[in-house]
Design a protein around this motif. Structure first.
Motif, mmCIF file in Angstrom:
data_model
loop_
_atom_site.group_PDB
_atom_site.id
_atom_site.type_symbol
_atom_site.label_atom_id
_atom_site.label_comp_id
_atom_site.label_asym_id
_atom_site.label_seq_id
_atom_site.Cartn_x
_atom_site.Cartn_y
_atom_site.Cartn_z
ATOM 1 N N GLY A 185 0.742 -1.229 -0.005
ATOM 2 C CA GLY A 185 0.173 0.074 0.103
ATOM 3 C C GLY A 185 0.779 1.452 -0.147
ATOM 4 N N ALA A 186 1.784 1.237 0.751
ATOM 5 C CA ALA A 186 2.645 2.490 0.848
ATOM 6 C C ALA A 186 3.089 2.649 -0.390
ATOM 7 C CB ALA A 186 3.798 2.263 1.907
ATOM 8 N N GLU A 187 3.869 1.546 -1.107
ATOM 9 C CA GLU A 187 4.622 1.761 -2.336
ATOM 10 C C GLU A 187 3.415 2.415 -3.405
ATOM 11 O OE1 GLU A 187 6.645 -1.903 -3.535
ATOM 12 O OE2 GLU A 187 7.061 -0.879 -5.549
ATOM 13 N N ALA A 188 2.214 1.708 -3.394
ATOM 14 C CA ALA A 188 1.222 2.168 -4.235
ATOM 15 C C ALA A 188 0.685 3.958 -3.937
ATOM 16 C CB ALA A 188 -0.010 1.502 -3.903
ATOM 17 N N ASN A 189 0.858 4.214 -2.647
ATOM 18 C CA ASN A 189 0.783 5.622 -2.594
ATOM 19 C C ASN A 189 1.950 6.719 -2.920
ATOM 20 O OD1 ASN A 189 -1.977 5.396 -1.603
ATOM 21 N ND2 ASN A 189 -1.292 5.270 0.295
ATOM 22 N N GLU A 190 3.120 5.838 -2.703
ATOM 23 C CA GLU A 190 4.249 6.658 -3.242
ATOM 24 C C GLU A 190 4.293 6.784 -4.601
ATOM 25 O OE1 GLU A 190 6.735 6.946 -0.791
ATOM 26 O OE2 GLU A 190 7.946 8.133 -2.048
ATOM 27 N N SER A 204 -5.710 10.592 8.721
ATOM 28 C CA SER A 204 -5.393 9.496 7.587
ATOM 29 C C SER A 204 -4.093 8.714 7.985
ATOM 30 C CB SER A 204 -5.305 10.328 6.257
ATOM 31 O OG SER A 204 -4.246 11.163 6.412
ATOM 32 N N PHE A 205 -4.304 7.655 6.993
ATOM 33 C CA PHE A 205 -3.062 6.837 7.151
ATOM 34 C C PHE A 205 -2.591 6.529 5.580
ATOM 35 C CE2 PHE A 205 -0.662 2.878 7.586
ATOM 36 C CZ PHE A 205 0.337 3.286 8.018
ATOM 37 N N HIS A 206 -1.537 6.730 5.028
ATOM 38 C CA HIS A 206 -1.281 6.277 3.744
ATOM 39 C C HIS A 206 0.151 5.540 3.515
ATOM 40 C CE1 HIS A 206 -4.508 8.851 2.367
ATOM 41 N NE2 HIS A 206 -4.088 9.926 2.951
ATOM 42 N N GLY A 207 0.886 5.307 4.853
ATOM 43 C CA GLY A 207 1.878 4.300 4.726
ATOM 44 C C GLY A 207 2.995 4.638 5.452
ATOM 45 N N ARG A 208 4.104 3.830 5.603
ATOM 46 C CA ARG A 208 5.296 4.018 6.390
ATOM 47 C C ARG A 208 6.518 4.606 5.575
ATOM 48 N NH1 ARG A 208 4.074 3.170 11.736
ATOM 49 N NH2 ARG A 208 2.494 1.622 11.965
ATOM 50 N N GLY A 245 -9.138 4.082 7.852
ATOM 51 C CA GLY A 245 -9.007 2.800 8.497
ATOM 52 C C GLY A 245 -8.204 3.011 9.745
ATOM 53 N N GLU A 246 -7.041 2.970 9.589
ATOM 54 C CA GLU A 246 -6.094 3.088 10.672
ATOM 55 C C GLU A 246 -6.637 4.366 11.738
ATOM 56 O OE1 GLU A 246 -3.944 0.694 11.324
ATOM 57 O OE2 GLU A 246 -4.827 0.133 9.268
ATOM 58 N N GLY A 247 -7.176 5.333 11.099
ATOM 59 C CA GLY A 247 -7.828 6.674 11.713
ATOM 60 C C GLY A 247 -8.861 6.440 12.753
ATOM 61 N N ILE A 251 -7.759 8.495 -4.544
ATOM 62 C CA ILE A 251 -8.390 7.713 -3.676
ATOM 63 C C ILE A 251 -7.411 6.548 -3.206
ATOM 64 C CG2 ILE A 251 -10.383 6.680 -3.114
ATOM 65 C CD1 ILE A 251 -10.861 9.574 -3.445
ATOM 66 N N ASP A 252 -7.133 6.516 -2.016
ATOM 67 C CA ASP A 252 -6.414 5.699 -1.264
ATOM 68 C C ASP A 252 -7.536 4.409 -0.781
ATOM 69 O OD1 ASP A 252 -5.162 3.576 0.170
ATOM 70 O OD2 ASP A 252 -4.155 5.322 1.565
ATOM 71 N N GLU A 253 -7.423 3.359 -1.663
ATOM 72 C CA GLU A 253 -8.426 2.237 -1.478
ATOM 73 C C GLU A 253 -7.695 0.980 -0.841
ATOM 74 O OE1 GLU A 253 -11.577 1.929 -2.193
ATOM 75 O OE2 GLU A 253 -12.248 3.673 -3.391
ATOM 76 N N VAL A 254 -6.457 1.370 -0.159
ATOM 77 C CA VAL A 254 -5.742 0.208 0.134
ATOM 78 C C VAL A 254 -6.256 -1.000 1.184
ATOM 79 C CG1 VAL A 254 -3.543 -0.226 1.388
ATOM 80 C CG2 VAL A 254 -3.310 1.433 -0.211
ATOM 81 N N GLN A 255 -6.855 0.013 1.933
ATOM 82 C CA GLN A 255 -7.802 -1.010 3.227
ATOM 83 C C GLN A 255 -9.353 -1.173 2.469
ATOM 84 O OE1 GLN A 255 -8.387 -0.770 7.802
ATOM 85 N NE2 GLN A 255 -6.614 -0.192 7.097
ATOM 86 N N THR A 256 -9.973 -0.162 1.797
ATOM 87 C CA THR A 256 -11.359 -0.172 1.557
ATOM 88 C C THR A 256 -11.718 -0.759 0.140
ATOM 89 O OG1 THR A 256 -10.941 1.978 0.387
ATOM 90 C CG2 THR A 256 -11.939 2.217 2.405
HETATM 91 C C1 LIG Z 1 -5.335 3.416 3.795
HETATM 92 C C2 LIG Z 1 -4.088 2.614 3.937
HETATM 93 N N1 LIG Z 1 -3.249 3.277 2.988
HETATM 94 C C3 LIG Z 1 -1.667 2.666 2.944
HETATM 95 C C4 LIG Z 1 -1.515 1.659 3.992
HETATM 96 C C5 LIG Z 1 -0.212 1.058 3.735
HETATM 97 O O1 LIG Z 1 -0.045 -0.140 3.346
HETATM 98 P P1 LIG Z 1 1.037 -1.144 3.424
HETATM 99 O O2 LIG Z 1 1.188 -1.586 4.819
HETATM 100 O O3 LIG Z 1 0.787 -2.430 2.346
HETATM 101 O O4 LIG Z 1 2.290 -0.342 3.027
HETATM 102 C C6 LIG Z 1 -2.549 0.907 4.787
HETATM 103 C C7 LIG Z 1 -2.267 0.092 5.704
HETATM 104 O O5 LIG Z 1 -2.554 -0.309 6.583
HETATM 105 C C8 LIG Z 1 -3.799 1.572 4.763
HETATM 106 O O6 LIG Z 1 -4.819 1.188 5.459
#
Ligand SMILES: Cc1ncc(COP(=O)(O)O)c(C=O)c1O
Length: 390
Positions: free
Chosen positions: A105-110, A136-140, A193-195, A221-226
């Protein structure tokens, strides 16, 4: 090797970035996990929203094994069959035009943020700002962590990249004030999600779309979790009647293997050109073959069922003593328990054979979409009894 030895090795040799619970998962099937001690638990997490078709889904396992017997990896310098097939299915299903595949997910948002910055640079030198939402949460990775609108995550790792602004969710005026000609993109989750499982209003999402259009800013739109059925639609943006410029996905698509990526629309599909971006393991044929099986099984009927199960769970939860603030969409559910910290409550549930998660100040449930009503009822009975005694 016994449970204690595994924990001992983990403690000695694995960096302690996670607070682990006392579960040593040995095998899984559907919504069930078997601990090494032989006990069976009902899982309401899908491995944090990943195994939406349950653990060891048979068709997915066969698809992965079949591809594994043919070729495990070759690199993105050559064609393989599963990735373009998967891209076609994702595009046809979402109305988007092209896909880039990465690993997380982080790499996708990157990738999406890099694409937005490249788009901005083609318009003006100063069109570099990215606006995201508080909580929000978008990655690490450094950039996605910076895009993450949670102050307590913005420590230790500075200096952080420039060009990020944060606004309150569901406040169109705040968004209007933050976005201008220097904004290259807005990034947001439809359900944070994380928020804390915070659902955005459809009208707000539509207003953000308009604000982006007015300022020639891209909407990511960050659909990593949704995404991939989690909210009862294939992508959660479908609840809002908008078209994003980029959609990022991960978690549920790979069925349990690491796959993430970005879908681009007509406006954004040619931003990235040869040499602009890449990743060694992206579009791996084994993982893409498994993902094709996930998509084949993610039928409209399954999505409708997921939506109905989510409604059922939320309605039941709302009637339980000491349970408050029930929120969510489809099979992405949050709630509070009066007088209990979410972590403590989740710990108690684990001791009673139910696996759940936390999100900020809430308990969070991300059950496999295929969970049976029988398992839902068993798990809810434990939640009800545990909350009652909180
Ligand atoms: C909305 C959202 N974006 C990005 C991420 C990051 O994904 P990943 O842990 O696969 O890098 C997460 C992970 O929980 C997430 O919920």
């Amino acid at each position: 090797m016994n449970r204690d030895k595994i924990k001992e090795l983990d403690s000695e040799y694995i960096v302690h970035t996670y607070g682990r619970s006392d579960l040593v998962a040995e095998s899984g099937s559907g919504a069930h996990i078997t601990d090494m001690d032989g006990s069976e638990l009902i899982d309401l997490t899908s491995g944090i929203g990943v195994c939406s078709l349950g653990y060891c889904n048979e068709e997915w396992v066969s698809a992965v094994k079949e591809q594994l017997d043919k070729l495990q990896h070759i690199s993105n310098l050559y064609y393989t069959q599963p990735a373009p097939q998967l891209a076609e299915k994702l595009c046809k299903r979402s109305g988007m035009k092209k896909a880039f595949f990465g690993n997380s997910g982080a790499e996708a948002n990157e990738c999406a943020i890099k694409s937005a910055r490249k788009y901005g640079s083609s318009k003006s030198e100063t069109k570099t700002d990215v606006v995201s939402l508080i909580d929000s949460f978008h990655g690490r990775t450094l950039q996605t962590l910076t895009a993450t609108g949670q102050d307590d995550m913005h420590k230790y790792f500075g200096p952080f990249p420039d060009g990020f602004k944060y606004v309150k969710a569901n406040d169109a005026e705040a968004m209007e004030a933050a976005v201008d000609e220097n904004t290259c993109a807005v990034i947001m989750e439809i359900v944070q999600g994380e928020g804390g499982v915070n659902v955005l209003d459809a009208d707000y999402v539509k207003a953000v779309r308009e604000i982006c259009d007015k300022n020639d800013a891209l909407l990511i739109i960050d659909e990593v979790q949704t995404g991939i059925g989690r909210t009862g639609k294939f992508f959660a943006f479908e609840h809002c009647g908008i078209e994003p410029d980029m959609v990022t996905f991960a978690k549920g698509i790979g069925g349990g293997l690491p796959l993430g990526g970005v879908l681009f629309n007509e406006k954004t599909m040619d931003i990235l050109q040869p040499g602009d971006h890449g990743t060694t393991f992206g579009a791996n044929p084994v993982i893409c073959a498994g993902a094709l099986s996930v998509l084949d099984q993610m039928t409209d009927e399954l999505l409708d069922e997921a939506a109905a199960k989510g409604e059922y769970i939320m309605t039941k939860l709302a009637g339980f003593e000491n349970v408050t603030d029930v929120s969510g969409l489809g099979m992405m559910i949050g709630f509070k328990v009066s007088g209990k910290k979410p972590g403590d409550f989740v710990g108690e549930l684990l001791g009673k054979g139910i696996i759940a998660l936390t999100a900020h100040d809430k308990v969070r449930l991300l059950p496999p979409l295929v969970i049976t009503y029988e398992d839902i009822d068993k798990a809810l009975a434990v939640i009800e009894e545990t909350a009652k005694n909180a």
